[in-house]
Write an enzyme that holds these catalytic residues in place. Structure first.
Site, mmCIF file in Angstrom:
data_model
loop_
_atom_site.group_PDB
_atom_site.id
_atom_site.type_symbol
_atom_site.label_atom_id
_atom_site.label_comp_id
_atom_site.label_asym_id
_atom_site.label_seq_id
_atom_site.Cartn_x
_atom_site.Cartn_y
_atom_site.Cartn_z
ATOM 1 N N SER A 180 0.867 -1.182 0.000
ATOM 2 C CA SER A 180 0.000 0.000 0.000
ATOM 3 C C SER A 180 0.907 1.237 0.000
ATOM 4 O O SER A 180 1.931 1.244 -0.709
ATOM 5 C CB SER A 180 -0.902 -0.060 1.234
ATOM 6 O OG SER A 180 -1.653 1.093 1.394
ATOM 7 N N TYR A 194 -4.437 8.150 -6.698
ATOM 8 C CA TYR A 194 -3.577 7.103 -6.136
ATOM 9 C C TYR A 194 -3.985 6.693 -4.719
ATOM 10 O O TYR A 194 -4.170 5.503 -4.427
ATOM 11 C CB TYR A 194 -2.150 7.654 -6.144
ATOM 12 C CG TYR A 194 -1.078 6.797 -5.550
ATOM 13 C CD1 TYR A 194 -0.618 5.672 -6.230
ATOM 14 C CD2 TYR A 194 -0.479 7.135 -4.329
ATOM 15 C CE1 TYR A 194 0.411 4.906 -5.697
ATOM 16 C CE2 TYR A 194 0.539 6.378 -3.795
ATOM 17 C CZ TYR A 194 0.986 5.266 -4.480
ATOM 18 O OH TYR A 194 2.000 4.507 -3.953
ATOM 19 N N LYS A 198 -4.773 2.901 -2.576
ATOM 20 C CA LYS A 198 -3.890 2.367 -1.534
ATOM 21 C C LYS A 198 -4.663 2.149 -0.228
ATOM 22 O O LYS A 198 -4.379 1.219 0.528
ATOM 23 C CB LYS A 198 -2.691 3.306 -1.323
ATOM 24 C CG LYS A 198 -1.737 3.347 -2.526
ATOM 25 C CD LYS A 198 -1.141 1.984 -2.795
ATOM 26 C CE LYS A 198 -0.090 1.972 -3.877
ATOM 27 N NZ LYS A 198 0.439 0.634 -4.163
#
Ligand SMILES: NC(=O)c1ccc[n+]([C@@H]2O[C@H](COP(=O)([O-])OP(=O)(O)OC[C@H]3O[C@@H](n4cnc5c(N)ncnc54)[C@H](OP(=O)(O)O)[C@@H]3O)[C@@H](O)[C@H]2O)c1
Length: 349
Positions: A180, A194, A198
């Site tokens: 992650s 993004y 994660k």
């Protein structure tokens, strides 16, 4: 009694690593190969994979019979990814001992400049690649006999002992390691494409950890801070200035050091692994029901986080307001690129 027993012994074991043609995946592959593991590495580019295999082989463990094979596939696509199953058959492999999901990339930009394709790409590249591979391989990792010693008459105490593996001979544990990022705990300007993917990896890991533990599979999630890699260089090309300021001036660690910290964390048996201090602090600020690491200290940090967290966020907001005011409003991609070109020129002079 040994103070520290290695919970991640890879000598003679077989592992699969995605995103191992470069960066973190490759650094992990080299270190695990040097410790005696055999590997299958996956990414999209055939040529990069071939040369990665050559560089991994240079790290062979003395006296071990090992191999490294590769598969080129776009892991965003489940059908292409499923080619891993016939490859395992061809290699005569029935069980996999560990799986690292490292494929991913960040392309920070202002949300107002992103297309819907950018947003989809972020989720697919970071989250779907990981879920596809775990889904395809998990049945090759579970110990189907693990529940055999349980009986319907077992008490809650028996369940407790089994859940925490107390008393019985340590079973053979297999490992799923999901990569992650520290932005899973605090996402900020520039990472709209993004950060959510994660955070989704963290959530995915928390769910399957509970389900897979009775089958002797441990699920670990790694939350790296910045480390130098090909991907990090690409990330910096589009990173807006406002994002850089909030991120702070911390220097990226080397990719080899990052891989070493992750392997050490696995050897200690940690479920969450941080590659720098700030990652651990940020997780402590939002502790909740997360797995603990130095739990007592984390409880104090959670309290501090509850007091100062809101203030820090407000300070960031004021900074962003001032930055946009100075820039005179909407900041296009072209403006960001020009800023970067000016910075490079200043650094060269
Ligand atoms: N670098 C950092 O500072 C940092 C910080 C926190 C978290 N992370 C995370 O750590 C992981 C590794 O980062 P890195 O910097 O080492 O990245 P990197 O240098 O860009 O390497 C990424 C790897 O993933 C592969 N890949 C990308 N898309 C793929 C796809 N669709 N299917 C299969 N393979 C794919 C790439 O190969 P191909 O392009 O040839 O497919 C490459 O091997 C990533 O998940 C990243 O988000 C990085």
């Amino acid at each position: 009694m040994a103070l520290f027993s290695n919970k991640f012994e890879v000598k003679g074991k077989l592992g699969v690593i995605s995103g191992a043609s470069q960066g973190l995946g490759l650094a992990l592959a080299k270190q695990l190969y040097s410790q005696g593991a055999s590997l299958i590495i996956i990414s999209r580019d055939d040529n990069k994979l071939k040369s990665a295999c050559e560089s991994i082989r240079k790290n062979a463990c003395e006296g071990m019979k090992q191999f490294v094979e590769y598969m080129a596939a776009d892991l965003r696509d489940y059908k292409s990814s499923s080619a891993i199953l016939p490859l395992l058959g061809k290699l005569g492999i029935e069980k996999i001992d560990f799986l690292f999901c490292c494929a991913g990339s960040a392309h920070p930009r202002y949300f107002l400049n992103m297309t819907h394709e950018d947003l989809e790409f972020g989720l697919q590249t970071n989250y779907i690649t990981c879920v596809n591979l775990v889904h395809l391989l998990v049945k090759r990792m579970i110990d189907t006999n693990a529940l055999e010693s349980c009986s319907k008459q077992d008490s809650a105490i028996d369940d407790f002992k089994k859940a925490f593996r107390i008393g019985a001979k340590e079973p053979q544990i297999r490992h799923i390691v999901l990569v992650s990022s520290v932005v899973a705990f605090y996402n900020f300007i520039g990472y709209a494409e993004y950060g959510p993917s994660k955070a989704a990896i963290k959530s995915f890991g928390d769910s399957i950890r509970q389900e897979l533990r009775p089958y002797n599979v441990d699920v670990h999630v790694v939350f790296p801070g910045n480390f130098s890699s090909e991907g990090y260089a690409v990330e910096n090309k589009t990173k807006p200035e406002a994002c850089k300021v909030i991120e702070g001036s911390s220097k990226p660690i080397s990719v080899d050091k990052c891989a070493g910290i992750i392997i050490k964390g696995l050897q200690h048996g940690y479920m969450y692994i941080f590659t720098d201090f700030i990652g651990w602090v940020l997780e402590s600020f939002s502790l909740g029901l997360d797995p603990r690491q130095w739990g007592i200290v984390q409880v104090f940090l959670a309290l501090i986080g509850a007091i100062i967290g809101g203030i820090v966020d407000q300070i960031h907001q004021v900074y962003i307001q001032g930055y946009f005011r100075k820039e005179g409003g909407f900041i296009t991609d072209e403006k960001v690129s020009k800023e970067k070109a000016d910075d490079t020129e200043d650094a060269e002079n």
